[in-house]
Design an enzyme around this catalytic site. Structure first.
Site, PDB file in Angstrom:
ATOM      1  N   LYS A 113       0.844  -1.194   0.000  1.00 16.71           N
ATOM      2  CA  LYS A 113       0.000   0.000   0.000  1.00 16.71           C
ATOM      3  C   LYS A 113       0.884   1.251   0.000  1.00 16.71           C
ATOM      4  O   LYS A 113       0.650   2.183  -0.757  1.00 16.71           O
ATOM      5  CB  LYS A 113      -0.881  -0.039   1.256  1.00 16.71           C
ATOM      6  N   LYS A 196       0.236 -12.131 -10.505  1.00 16.49           N
ATOM      7  CA  LYS A 196      -0.736 -13.011  -9.856  1.00 16.49           C
ATOM      8  C   LYS A 196      -2.138 -12.686 -10.370  1.00 16.49           C
ATOM      9  O   LYS A 196      -2.476 -11.506 -10.516  1.00 16.49           O
ATOM     10  CB  LYS A 196      -0.660 -12.736  -8.341  1.00 16.49           C
ATOM     11  N   LYS A 199      -8.380  -9.781  -9.182  1.00 18.59           N
ATOM     12  CA  LYS A 199      -9.465  -8.942  -9.689  1.00 18.59           C
ATOM     13  C   LYS A 199      -8.983  -7.501  -9.899  1.00 18.59           C
ATOM     14  O   LYS A 199      -9.271  -6.880 -10.911  1.00 18.59           O
ATOM     15  CB  LYS A 199     -10.606  -8.982  -8.668  1.00 18.59           C
TER      16      LYS A 199
HETATM   17  P1  TYM Z   1      -8.155 -13.561  -0.535  1.00 24.04           P
HETATM   18  O1  TYM Z   1      -9.603 -13.342  -0.433  1.00 24.04           O
HETATM   19  O2  TYM Z   1      -7.328 -12.486  -1.184  1.00 24.04           O
HETATM   20  O3  TYM Z   1      -7.884 -14.897  -1.347  1.00 24.04           O
HETATM   21  C1  TYM Z   1      -8.514 -16.119  -0.978  1.00 24.04           C
HETATM   22  C2  TYM Z   1      -7.568 -17.274  -1.183  1.00 24.04           C
HETATM   23  O4  TYM Z   1      -7.239 -17.405  -2.574  1.00 24.04           O
HETATM   24  C3  TYM Z   1      -5.845 -17.396  -2.730  1.00 24.04           C
HETATM   25  N1  TYM Z   1      -5.529 -16.758  -4.018  1.00 24.04           N
HETATM   26  C4  TYM Z   1      -4.701 -17.267  -4.915  1.00 24.04           C
HETATM   27  N2  TYM Z   1      -3.986 -18.409  -4.913  1.00 24.04           N
HETATM   28  C5  TYM Z   1      -3.218 -18.652  -5.992  1.00 24.04           C
HETATM   29  N3  TYM Z   1      -3.145 -17.827  -7.061  1.00 24.04           N
HETATM   30  C6  TYM Z   1      -3.875 -16.685  -7.109  1.00 24.04           C
HETATM   31  N4  TYM Z   1      -3.808 -15.896  -8.179  1.00 24.04           N
HETATM   32  C7  TYM Z   1      -4.682 -16.352  -6.004  1.00 24.04           C
HETATM   33  N5  TYM Z   1      -5.507 -15.307  -5.694  1.00 24.04           N
HETATM   34  C8  TYM Z   1      -6.007 -15.579  -4.475  1.00 24.04           C
HETATM   35  C9  TYM Z   1      -5.318 -16.606  -1.537  1.00 24.04           C
HETATM   36  O5  TYM Z   1      -3.979 -16.887  -1.253  1.00 24.04           O
HETATM   37  C10 TYM Z   1      -6.239 -17.074  -0.437  1.00 24.04           C
HETATM   38  O6  TYM Z   1      -5.805 -18.313   0.091  1.00 24.04           O
HETATM   39  N6  TYM Z   1      -6.756 -12.580   4.132  1.00 24.04           N
HETATM   40  C11 TYM Z   1      -7.255 -13.618   3.262  1.00 24.04           C
HETATM   41  C12 TYM Z   1      -8.531 -14.228   3.756  1.00 24.04           C
HETATM   42  C13 TYM Z   1      -8.477 -14.700   5.155  1.00 24.04           C
HETATM   43  C14 TYM Z   1      -7.875 -15.894   5.616  1.00 24.04           C
HETATM   44  C15 TYM Z   1      -8.072 -15.891   7.018  1.00 24.04           C
HETATM   45  C16 TYM Z   1      -7.217 -16.941   4.981  1.00 24.04           C
HETATM   46  C17 TYM Z   1      -8.984 -14.043   6.222  1.00 24.04           C
HETATM   47  N7  TYM Z   1      -8.749 -14.768   7.368  1.00 24.04           N
HETATM   48  C18 TYM Z   1      -7.587 -16.941   7.799  1.00 24.04           C
HETATM   49  C19 TYM Z   1      -6.741 -17.981   5.769  1.00 24.04           C
HETATM   50  C20 TYM Z   1      -6.916 -17.970   7.170  1.00 24.04           C
HETATM   51  C21 TYM Z   1      -7.498 -13.032   1.880  1.00 24.04           C
HETATM   52  O7  TYM Z   1      -7.751 -11.864   1.734  1.00 24.04           O
HETATM   53  O8  TYM Z   1      -7.537 -13.934   0.875  1.00 24.04           O
END
Ligand code: TYM
Length: 456
Positions: A113, A196, A199
Protein backbone atom coordinates in the site's frame (compact mmCIF):
# COMPACT_ATOMS: atom_id res chain seq x y z
CA UNK A 1 -9.34 -35.93 12.27
CA UNK A 2 -6.99 -33.01 11.66
CA UNK A 3 -8.51 -29.58 11.44
CA UNK A 4 -8.01 -26.83 8.92
CA UNK A 5 -9.17 -23.26 8.69
CA UNK A 6 -9.18 -20.86 5.78
CA UNK A 7 -10.99 -17.83 4.48
CA UNK A 8 -11.74 -15.70 1.48
CA UNK A 9 -12.36 -11.95 1.62
CA UNK A 10 -15.32 -10.50 -0.27
CA UNK A 11 -13.18 -7.72 -1.70
CA UNK A 12 -13.29 -6.64 -5.35
CA UNK A 13 -16.86 -7.50 -6.27
CA UNK A 14 -17.06 -10.69 -4.24
CA UNK A 15 -16.68 -12.85 -7.31
CA UNK A 16 -14.29 -15.76 -7.60
CA UNK A 17 -11.76 -16.40 -10.33
CA UNK A 18 -9.90 -19.54 -11.29
CA UNK A 19 -6.92 -18.36 -9.19
CA UNK A 20 -9.10 -18.43 -6.05
CA UNK A 21 -10.49 -21.75 -7.18
CA UNK A 22 -7.18 -23.50 -7.80
CA UNK A 23 -5.33 -21.76 -4.96
CA UNK A 24 -8.08 -22.09 -2.37
CA UNK A 25 -11.53 -23.59 -2.97
CA UNK A 26 -10.30 -26.69 -4.81
CA UNK A 27 -7.87 -27.36 -1.97
CA UNK A 28 -10.71 -27.09 0.51
CA UNK A 29 -12.85 -29.65 -1.31
CA UNK A 30 -9.92 -32.08 -1.58
CA UNK A 31 -8.85 -31.63 2.02
CA UNK A 32 -12.42 -31.89 3.31
CA UNK A 33 -12.32 -35.59 2.47
CA UNK A 34 -9.86 -36.13 5.31
CA UNK A 35 -10.04 -33.01 7.47
CA UNK A 36 -12.48 -31.15 9.63
CA UNK A 37 -12.74 -27.82 7.78
CA UNK A 38 -13.67 -24.37 9.03
CA UNK A 39 -14.17 -22.05 6.08
CA UNK A 40 -15.06 -18.45 6.49
CA UNK A 41 -16.20 -15.53 4.43
CA UNK A 42 -13.97 -12.85 5.91
CA UNK A 43 -16.32 -9.89 5.68
CA UNK A 44 -14.64 -7.90 8.46
CA UNK A 45 -11.44 -8.00 6.41
CA UNK A 46 -13.27 -6.48 3.45
CA UNK A 47 -13.94 -3.31 5.45
CA UNK A 48 -10.31 -2.32 4.99
CA UNK A 49 -11.08 -1.52 1.37
CA UNK A 50 -14.86 -1.43 1.00
CA UNK A 51 -16.57 1.32 2.89
CA UNK A 52 -19.89 1.37 1.14
CA UNK A 53 -22.83 -0.34 2.81
CA UNK A 54 -24.62 -1.59 -0.30
CA UNK A 55 -21.42 -2.79 -1.90
CA UNK A 56 -20.23 -4.73 1.12
CA UNK A 57 -23.64 -6.37 1.47
CA UNK A 58 -23.71 -7.34 -2.19
CA UNK A 59 -20.12 -8.61 -2.29
CA UNK A 60 -20.55 -10.72 0.78
CA UNK A 61 -23.79 -12.23 -0.47
CA UNK A 62 -22.18 -12.95 -3.83
CA UNK A 63 -19.15 -14.63 -2.31
CA UNK A 64 -21.28 -16.75 0.01
CA UNK A 65 -23.28 -18.09 -2.93
CA UNK A 66 -20.28 -18.62 -5.19
CA UNK A 67 -18.26 -20.39 -2.56
CA UNK A 68 -21.14 -22.62 -1.50
CA UNK A 69 -21.83 -23.46 -5.13
CA UNK A 70 -18.23 -24.51 -5.68
CA UNK A 71 -17.91 -26.42 -2.43
CA UNK A 72 -20.98 -28.55 -3.14
CA UNK A 73 -21.12 -31.21 -0.48
CA UNK A 74 -20.49 -29.68 2.94
CA UNK A 75 -19.56 -32.94 4.64
CA UNK A 76 -16.82 -32.15 7.19
CA UNK A 77 -17.14 -28.43 6.36
CA UNK A 78 -18.32 -25.73 8.74
CA UNK A 79 -19.03 -22.74 6.52
CA UNK A 80 -19.49 -19.44 8.31
CA UNK A 81 -19.27 -15.69 8.09
CA UNK A 82 -16.57 -14.02 10.17
CA UNK A 83 -18.87 -11.26 11.45
CA UNK A 84 -21.28 -13.88 12.82
CA UNK A 85 -18.62 -14.79 15.37
CA UNK A 86 -17.75 -11.72 17.46
CA UNK A 87 -14.91 -13.60 19.17
CA UNK A 88 -12.72 -12.83 16.14
CA UNK A 89 -12.75 -9.13 16.94
CA UNK A 90 -12.28 -9.74 20.65
CA UNK A 91 -9.26 -11.95 20.14
CA UNK A 92 -7.76 -9.47 17.71
CA UNK A 93 -8.01 -6.82 20.36
CA UNK A 94 -6.20 -9.01 22.88
CA UNK A 95 -3.52 -10.07 20.39
CA UNK A 96 -2.79 -6.38 19.72
CA UNK A 97 -0.98 -6.41 23.02
CA UNK A 98 1.50 -9.14 22.24
CA UNK A 99 2.31 -7.92 18.74
CA UNK A 100 5.26 -5.62 18.12
CA UNK A 101 4.74 -2.79 15.67
CA UNK A 102 7.73 -3.89 13.63
CA UNK A 103 6.13 -7.21 12.82
CA UNK A 104 3.16 -5.53 11.22
CA UNK A 105 5.28 -2.95 9.43
CA UNK A 106 6.96 -5.80 7.60
CA UNK A 107 3.63 -7.18 6.35
CA UNK A 108 3.32 -7.17 2.56
CA UNK A 109 -0.20 -5.77 2.37
CA UNK A 110 0.85 -2.70 4.32
CA UNK A 111 4.17 -2.31 2.49
CA UNK A 112 2.47 -2.69 -0.90
CA UNK A 113 0.00 0.00 0.00
CA UNK A 114 2.80 2.39 0.91
CA UNK A 115 4.67 1.50 -2.26
CA UNK A 116 1.66 2.46 -4.31
CA UNK A 117 -0.17 5.66 -3.78
CA UNK A 118 -0.76 6.19 -0.09
CA UNK A 119 1.05 8.20 2.58
CA UNK A 120 1.81 6.28 5.75
CA UNK A 121 -0.33 8.62 7.84
CA UNK A 122 -3.31 7.90 5.63
CA UNK A 123 -3.19 4.11 5.77
CA UNK A 124 -6.21 2.96 7.74
CA UNK A 125 -5.42 1.13 10.94
CA UNK A 126 -7.67 -1.74 9.82
CA UNK A 127 -5.36 -2.46 6.93
CA UNK A 128 -2.33 -2.15 9.17
CA UNK A 129 -3.71 -4.60 11.72
CA UNK A 130 -5.16 -6.94 9.08
CA UNK A 131 -2.60 -9.67 9.92
CA UNK A 132 -3.72 -9.56 13.53
CA UNK A 133 -7.35 -10.10 12.62
CA UNK A 134 -6.22 -12.96 10.44
CA UNK A 135 -4.19 -14.34 13.34
CA UNK A 136 -7.33 -14.20 15.48
CA UNK A 137 -9.31 -15.94 12.71
CA UNK A 138 -6.85 -18.77 12.70
CA UNK A 139 -5.92 -19.14 16.35
CA UNK A 140 -9.51 -19.27 17.61
CA UNK A 141 -9.97 -22.65 15.94
CA UNK A 142 -6.56 -24.18 16.75
CA UNK A 143 -6.25 -25.65 13.26
CA UNK A 144 -3.46 -27.99 12.24
CA UNK A 145 -3.12 -26.37 8.86
CA UNK A 146 -4.14 -23.29 6.93
CA UNK A 147 -4.46 -23.81 3.18
CA UNK A 148 -3.74 -20.54 1.36
CA UNK A 149 -2.08 -19.16 -1.74
CA UNK A 150 1.49 -17.90 -1.51
CA UNK A 151 0.36 -14.29 -1.07
CA UNK A 152 -1.05 -15.22 2.32
CA UNK A 153 1.96 -17.20 3.52
CA UNK A 154 3.45 -14.29 5.39
CA UNK A 155 0.19 -13.78 7.28
CA UNK A 156 0.31 -17.35 8.53
CA UNK A 157 3.93 -16.83 9.60
CA UNK A 158 2.95 -13.68 11.47
CA UNK A 159 0.17 -15.72 13.10
CA UNK A 160 2.70 -18.29 14.29
CA UNK A 161 4.85 -15.54 15.65
CA UNK A 162 1.98 -13.91 17.53
CA UNK A 163 0.77 -17.26 18.88
CA UNK A 164 4.28 -18.09 20.09
CA UNK A 165 4.54 -14.77 21.88
CA UNK A 166 1.17 -15.15 23.56
CA UNK A 167 1.97 -18.70 24.68
CA UNK A 168 5.29 -17.55 26.11
CA UNK A 169 3.97 -14.47 27.90
CA UNK A 170 0.84 -16.10 29.34
CA UNK A 171 0.39 -19.83 28.94
CA UNK A 172 0.32 -22.23 25.99
CA UNK A 173 -3.21 -21.68 24.75
CA UNK A 174 -2.58 -21.62 21.01
CA UNK A 175 -1.48 -24.22 18.52
CA UNK A 176 1.07 -22.93 16.00
CA UNK A 177 -0.57 -23.34 12.58
CA UNK A 178 1.17 -24.58 9.43
CA UNK A 179 0.48 -23.01 6.06
CA UNK A 180 -0.47 -25.49 3.37
CA UNK A 181 0.55 -24.25 -0.07
CA UNK A 182 0.79 -26.79 -2.89
CA UNK A 183 3.59 -25.58 -5.17
CA UNK A 184 1.69 -25.89 -8.47
CA UNK A 185 -1.08 -23.53 -7.36
CA UNK A 186 0.87 -21.34 -4.93
CA UNK A 187 0.54 -18.47 -7.38
CA UNK A 188 -1.82 -18.78 -10.30
CA UNK A 189 -0.74 -16.15 -12.81
CA UNK A 190 -3.27 -13.94 -14.51
CA UNK A 191 -4.25 -13.82 -18.17
CA UNK A 192 -1.45 -11.25 -18.72
CA UNK A 193 1.04 -14.03 -17.91
CA UNK A 194 2.98 -11.70 -15.66
CA UNK A 195 1.31 -11.04 -12.37
CA UNK A 196 -0.74 -13.01 -9.86
CA UNK A 197 -4.31 -13.43 -11.04
CA UNK A 198 -6.22 -10.77 -9.17
CA UNK A 199 -9.46 -8.94 -9.69
CA UNK A 200 -7.83 -5.60 -8.99
CA UNK A 201 -5.33 -6.20 -11.82
CA UNK A 202 -8.07 -7.07 -14.31
CA UNK A 203 -6.24 -10.25 -15.37
CA UNK A 204 -8.75 -12.86 -14.29
CA UNK A 205 -10.87 -15.62 -15.73
CA UNK A 206 -14.05 -15.63 -13.73
CA UNK A 207 -16.18 -18.62 -12.88
CA UNK A 208 -19.73 -17.35 -12.56
CA UNK A 209 -19.87 -14.39 -14.93
CA UNK A 210 -21.87 -14.44 -18.15
CA UNK A 211 -20.50 -16.74 -20.82
CA UNK A 212 -19.57 -13.85 -23.14
CA UNK A 213 -17.46 -12.25 -20.42
CA UNK A 214 -15.61 -15.49 -19.72
CA UNK A 215 -15.12 -16.07 -23.44
CA UNK A 216 -13.62 -12.61 -23.76
CA UNK A 217 -11.28 -13.24 -20.84
CA UNK A 218 -10.12 -16.52 -22.36
CA UNK A 219 -9.64 -14.98 -25.79
CA UNK A 220 -7.55 -12.20 -24.25
CA UNK A 221 -5.22 -14.64 -22.52
CA UNK A 222 -1.48 -14.28 -23.11
CA UNK A 223 -0.02 -17.02 -25.33
CA UNK A 224 3.20 -16.71 -27.33
CA UNK A 225 3.85 -13.16 -28.53
CA UNK A 226 6.42 -14.33 -31.06
CA UNK A 227 3.92 -16.45 -32.90
CA UNK A 228 2.33 -14.44 -35.68
CA UNK A 229 0.67 -17.11 -37.85
CA UNK A 230 -1.10 -20.30 -36.88
CA UNK A 231 1.50 -22.32 -38.75
CA UNK A 232 4.44 -20.77 -36.86
CA UNK A 233 5.85 -23.20 -34.27
CA UNK A 234 4.70 -21.89 -30.87
CA UNK A 235 5.97 -22.01 -27.30
CA UNK A 236 4.22 -23.74 -24.43
CA UNK A 237 6.29 -22.37 -21.52
CA UNK A 238 4.83 -19.19 -20.11
CA UNK A 239 1.83 -19.64 -22.42
CA UNK A 240 -1.07 -19.11 -20.05
CA UNK A 241 -3.61 -21.04 -22.10
CA UNK A 242 -1.52 -24.17 -21.68
CA UNK A 243 -0.85 -23.34 -18.03
CA UNK A 244 -4.60 -23.32 -17.40
CA UNK A 245 -5.12 -26.43 -19.53
CA UNK A 246 -2.80 -28.31 -17.16
CA UNK A 247 -5.59 -27.95 -14.61
CA UNK A 248 -8.71 -27.93 -16.71
CA UNK A 249 -7.87 -29.84 -19.91
CA UNK A 250 -8.17 -33.58 -20.47
CA UNK A 251 -4.71 -35.12 -20.35
CA UNK A 252 -4.65 -36.78 -23.77
CA UNK A 253 -6.21 -33.89 -25.64
CA UNK A 254 -3.98 -31.34 -23.89
CA UNK A 255 -0.83 -33.30 -24.85
CA UNK A 256 -2.09 -33.54 -28.41
CA UNK A 257 -2.67 -29.77 -28.57
CA UNK A 258 0.73 -29.05 -27.04
CA UNK A 259 2.44 -31.09 -29.71
CA UNK A 260 0.40 -29.56 -32.50
CA UNK A 261 1.08 -26.05 -31.14
CA UNK A 262 4.85 -26.48 -31.05
CA UNK A 263 4.68 -27.85 -34.62
CA UNK A 264 2.55 -24.96 -35.85
CA UNK A 265 -0.44 -27.16 -36.58
CA UNK A 266 -3.09 -25.55 -34.46
CA UNK A 267 -4.18 -21.93 -34.08
CA UNK A 268 -4.36 -19.91 -30.86
CA UNK A 269 -8.10 -19.59 -31.37
CA UNK A 270 -8.61 -23.35 -31.44
CA UNK A 271 -6.64 -23.86 -28.24
CA UNK A 272 -8.48 -21.04 -26.56
CA UNK A 273 -11.83 -22.43 -27.64
CA UNK A 274 -10.87 -25.75 -26.13
CA UNK A 275 -9.92 -24.05 -22.84
CA UNK A 276 -13.20 -22.15 -22.84
CA UNK A 277 -15.19 -25.36 -23.39
CA UNK A 278 -13.31 -27.12 -20.61
CA UNK A 279 -13.93 -24.25 -18.19
CA UNK A 280 -17.61 -24.24 -19.02
CA UNK A 281 -17.78 -27.98 -18.52
CA UNK A 282 -15.81 -27.93 -15.24
CA UNK A 283 -17.95 -25.23 -13.71
CA UNK A 284 -21.36 -26.17 -15.17
CA UNK A 285 -22.46 -28.05 -12.01
CA UNK A 286 -21.39 -25.16 -9.74
CA UNK A 287 -23.13 -22.62 -11.97
CA UNK A 288 -26.31 -24.66 -11.67
CA UNK A 289 -26.06 -24.95 -7.89
CA UNK A 290 -25.50 -21.20 -7.73
CA UNK A 291 -28.81 -20.57 -9.51
CA UNK A 292 -30.55 -22.97 -7.12
CA UNK A 293 -29.06 -21.34 -4.02
CA UNK A 294 -30.00 -17.91 -5.29
CA UNK A 295 -33.61 -19.05 -5.45
CA UNK A 296 -33.43 -20.52 -1.91
CA UNK A 297 -32.23 -17.87 0.55
CA UNK A 298 -33.62 -19.91 3.46
CA UNK A 299 -31.26 -22.73 2.61
CA UNK A 300 -28.28 -20.37 2.58
CA UNK A 301 -29.35 -18.80 5.87
CA UNK A 302 -29.65 -22.22 7.43
CA UNK A 303 -26.12 -23.18 6.36
CA UNK A 304 -24.74 -19.97 7.84
CA UNK A 305 -26.76 -20.41 11.00
CA UNK A 306 -25.46 -23.94 11.49
CA UNK A 307 -21.97 -22.65 10.79
CA UNK A 308 -22.28 -19.84 13.32
CA UNK A 309 -23.59 -22.20 16.00
CA UNK A 310 -20.73 -24.64 15.53
CA UNK A 311 -18.07 -21.93 15.39
CA UNK A 312 -19.44 -20.20 18.48
CA UNK A 313 -18.91 -23.37 20.47
CA UNK A 314 -15.29 -23.72 19.37
CA UNK A 315 -14.44 -20.02 19.52
CA UNK A 316 -16.06 -19.58 22.96
CA UNK A 317 -13.92 -22.35 24.37
CA UNK A 318 -10.73 -20.71 23.09
CA UNK A 319 -11.80 -17.29 24.34
CA UNK A 320 -12.50 -18.76 27.74
CA UNK A 321 -8.93 -20.06 27.82
CA UNK A 322 -7.60 -16.70 26.60
CA UNK A 323 -9.53 -14.77 29.24
CA UNK A 324 -8.34 -17.16 31.93
CA UNK A 325 -4.73 -17.09 30.74
CA UNK A 326 -4.51 -13.30 30.61
CA UNK A 327 -6.23 -12.69 33.94
CA UNK A 328 -9.21 -10.98 32.42
CA UNK A 329 -11.40 -13.48 34.25
CA UNK A 330 -11.43 -12.92 38.00
CA UNK A 331 -13.74 -13.60 40.92
CA UNK A 332 -16.01 -10.69 40.05
CA UNK A 333 -16.32 -11.44 36.34
CA UNK A 334 -19.86 -11.12 35.13
CA UNK A 335 -19.41 -12.21 31.54
CA UNK A 336 -17.85 -15.59 31.14
CA UNK A 337 -17.82 -17.76 28.05
CA UNK A 338 -19.82 -20.90 28.57
CA UNK A 339 -22.06 -19.23 31.15
CA UNK A 340 -25.20 -17.30 30.44
CA UNK A 341 -24.73 -13.61 29.89
CA UNK A 342 -27.73 -11.46 30.44
CA UNK A 343 -28.71 -10.04 33.85
CA UNK A 344 -31.85 -12.14 34.08
CA UNK A 345 -29.77 -15.27 33.44
CA UNK A 346 -28.60 -14.86 36.96
CA UNK A 347 -32.09 -15.82 38.02
CA UNK A 348 -31.98 -18.71 35.59
CA UNK A 349 -33.98 -17.23 32.75
CA UNK A 350 -32.32 -15.92 29.62
CA UNK A 351 -33.52 -12.70 28.06
CA UNK A 352 -33.64 -13.04 24.32
CA UNK A 353 -34.48 -10.49 21.70
CA UNK A 354 -37.55 -10.61 19.50
CA UNK A 355 -35.23 -11.34 16.59
CA UNK A 356 -33.80 -14.33 18.40
CA UNK A 357 -37.27 -15.55 19.29
CA UNK A 358 -38.46 -15.20 15.72
CA UNK A 359 -35.80 -17.67 14.64
CA UNK A 360 -37.78 -20.41 16.35
CA UNK A 361 -40.25 -21.79 13.85
CA UNK A 362 -43.44 -23.29 15.32
CA UNK A 363 -46.04 -24.82 13.06
CA UNK A 364 -49.32 -26.66 13.19
CA UNK A 365 -49.04 -30.36 12.38
CA UNK A 366 -51.37 -33.34 12.34
CA UNK A 367 -50.19 -36.70 13.63
CA UNK A 368 -50.98 -39.18 10.85
CA UNK A 369 -49.06 -42.11 12.30
CA UNK A 370 -48.10 -42.93 15.90
CA UNK A 371 -46.14 -46.06 16.80
CA UNK A 372 -44.01 -47.52 19.58
CA UNK A 373 -40.51 -47.99 18.25
CA UNK A 374 -38.94 -51.37 18.93
CA UNK A 375 -36.38 -51.40 21.73
CA UNK A 376 -37.63 -48.24 23.38
CA UNK A 377 -39.78 -47.97 26.46
CA UNK A 378 -39.87 -44.24 26.44
CA UNK A 379 -40.39 -43.03 22.92
CA UNK A 380 -43.38 -42.63 20.64
CA UNK A 381 -42.66 -42.17 16.95
CA UNK A 382 -44.95 -39.69 15.26
CA UNK A 383 -45.34 -38.99 11.58
CA UNK A 384 -46.54 -35.42 11.39
CA UNK A 385 -48.23 -33.84 8.40
CA UNK A 386 -47.27 -30.17 8.12
CA UNK A 387 -49.32 -29.55 5.01
CA UNK A 388 -46.44 -29.29 2.58
CA UNK A 389 -44.35 -32.13 4.03
CA UNK A 390 -44.35 -34.98 6.48
CA UNK A 391 -41.82 -35.26 9.28
CA UNK A 392 -40.79 -37.99 11.69
CA UNK A 393 -40.74 -36.62 15.22
CA UNK A 394 -40.02 -38.63 18.34
CA UNK A 395 -41.40 -37.73 21.73
CA UNK A 396 -40.24 -39.32 24.97
CA UNK A 397 -43.47 -39.33 26.94
CA UNK A 398 -44.48 -42.98 27.27
CA UNK A 399 -43.20 -43.26 30.79
CA UNK A 400 -45.44 -40.34 31.69
CA UNK A 401 -48.49 -42.39 30.81
CA UNK A 402 -49.10 -41.22 27.24
CA UNK A 403 -50.09 -43.70 24.56
CA UNK A 404 -50.24 -43.49 20.77
CA UNK A 405 -53.99 -42.80 20.98
CA UNK A 406 -53.27 -39.50 22.71
CA UNK A 407 -51.64 -38.34 19.46
CA UNK A 408 -53.08 -40.18 16.50
CA UNK A 409 -55.21 -38.05 14.16
CA UNK A 410 -54.84 -35.01 16.41
CA UNK A 411 -53.29 -31.64 15.71
CA UNK A 412 -50.58 -29.99 17.81
CA UNK A 413 -47.90 -27.30 17.63
CA UNK A 414 -44.40 -28.41 16.68
CA UNK A 415 -41.02 -26.68 16.63
CA UNK A 416 -39.86 -27.30 13.08
CA UNK A 417 -36.44 -25.71 12.66
CA UNK A 418 -34.45 -27.67 15.19
CA UNK A 419 -31.29 -29.38 14.00
CA UNK A 420 -32.30 -33.01 13.37
CA UNK A 421 -31.46 -35.40 16.20
CA UNK A 422 -30.66 -39.05 15.73
CA UNK A 423 -33.06 -41.35 17.59
CA UNK A 424 -33.56 -45.07 17.06
CA UNK A 425 -31.49 -44.93 13.86
CA UNK A 426 -33.68 -42.23 12.43
CA UNK A 427 -33.62 -38.47 12.49
CA UNK A 428 -36.14 -36.75 14.66
CA UNK A 429 -37.03 -33.63 12.72
CA UNK A 430 -38.66 -31.41 15.28
CA UNK A 431 -40.28 -31.30 18.68
CA UNK A 432 -43.84 -31.33 19.93
CA UNK A 433 -44.72 -28.40 22.19
CA UNK A 434 -46.16 -28.88 25.65
CA UNK A 435 -46.88 -26.86 28.76
CA UNK A 436 -46.21 -27.99 32.31
CA UNK A 437 -49.27 -29.67 33.81
CA UNK A 438 -49.85 -30.71 37.42
CA UNK A 439 -48.38 -34.19 37.05
CA UNK A 440 -47.34 -34.38 33.40
CA UNK A 441 -46.85 -32.14 30.38
CA UNK A 442 -49.94 -31.16 28.41
CA UNK A 443 -49.68 -30.91 24.66
CA UNK A 444 -50.88 -27.79 22.93
CA UNK A 445 -53.85 -28.69 20.83
CA UNK A 446 -54.07 -27.03 17.44
CA UNK A 447 -57.39 -28.53 16.35
CA UNK A 448 -59.12 -26.57 13.63
CA UNK A 449 -56.02 -24.64 12.61
CA UNK A 450 -54.58 -24.81 9.09
CA UNK A 451 -51.87 -27.44 8.67
CA UNK A 452 -48.40 -25.95 8.46
CA UNK A 453 -49.50 -22.52 9.80
CA UNK A 454 -46.77 -20.75 11.76
CA UNK A 455 -47.08 -19.15 15.17
CA UNK A 456 -46.46 -15.42 14.84
P1 TYM B 1 -8.15 -13.56 -0.54
O1 TYM B 1 -9.60 -13.34 -0.43
O2 TYM B 1 -7.33 -12.49 -1.18
O3 TYM B 1 -7.88 -14.90 -1.35
C1 TYM B 1 -8.51 -16.12 -0.98
C2 TYM B 1 -7.57 -17.27 -1.18
O4 TYM B 1 -7.24 -17.40 -2.57
C3 TYM B 1 -5.85 -17.40 -2.73
N1 TYM B 1 -5.53 -16.76 -4.02
C4 TYM B 1 -4.70 -17.27 -4.92
N2 TYM B 1 -3.99 -18.41 -4.91
C5 TYM B 1 -3.22 -18.65 -5.99
N3 TYM B 1 -3.14 -17.83 -7.06
C6 TYM B 1 -3.88 -16.69 -7.11
N4 TYM B 1 -3.81 -15.90 -8.18
C7 TYM B 1 -4.68 -16.35 -6.00
N5 TYM B 1 -5.51 -15.31 -5.69
C8 TYM B 1 -6.01 -15.58 -4.47
C9 TYM B 1 -5.32 -16.61 -1.54
O5 TYM B 1 -3.98 -16.89 -1.25
C10 TYM B 1 -6.24 -17.07 -0.44
O6 TYM B 1 -5.80 -18.31 0.09
N6 TYM B 1 -6.76 -12.58 4.13
C11 TYM B 1 -7.25 -13.62 3.26
C12 TYM B 1 -8.53 -14.23 3.76
C13 TYM B 1 -8.48 -14.70 5.15
C14 TYM B 1 -7.87 -15.89 5.62
C15 TYM B 1 -8.07 -15.89 7.02
C16 TYM B 1 -7.22 -16.94 4.98
C17 TYM B 1 -8.98 -14.04 6.22
N7 TYM B 1 -8.75 -14.77 7.37
C18 TYM B 1 -7.59 -16.94 7.80
C19 TYM B 1 -6.74 -17.98 5.77
C20 TYM B 1 -6.92 -17.97 7.17
C21 TYM B 1 -7.50 -13.03 1.88
O7 TYM B 1 -7.75 -11.86 1.73
O8 TYM B 1 -7.54 -13.93 0.88
Amino acid sequence: MKRLLSGITPSGDGSLHIGNYLGAVKQFTELAKTHECFLMVADLHALTTIQDKALLQKNTETLILYELALLGDLKNITFFRQSDVPMHAELQSILNNVTPLGLLKRAHAYKDKLARDVMEDDVNVGLFSYPMLMAADILLYKPDLVPVGKDQKQHVEITRDIAGRFNKIFSPVFKLPEPYIPEEVAVVLGTDGKRKMSKSLGNIISIFDDEEIIKKQVMGTYTDPQRIHANDPGHIEGNMVFTYLEFFGERGKTDELKKAYTEGKVSDIEVKNYLYDRLMKTFAPARKVYEELKRNPEKVKKILQDGAEKTHTVASQTMKEVRDATGITNQYSFFQYGLSHSPSDVQGLALISIDEFSRVEMRVGKVVEATYPEKSEKLIRLVVDLGDEKRVIFTGVRTLGYTIDDFLDKQFFFVTNLAPRKMMNEESQGMILAVDGADKPLFLSAEGMPLGAKIR
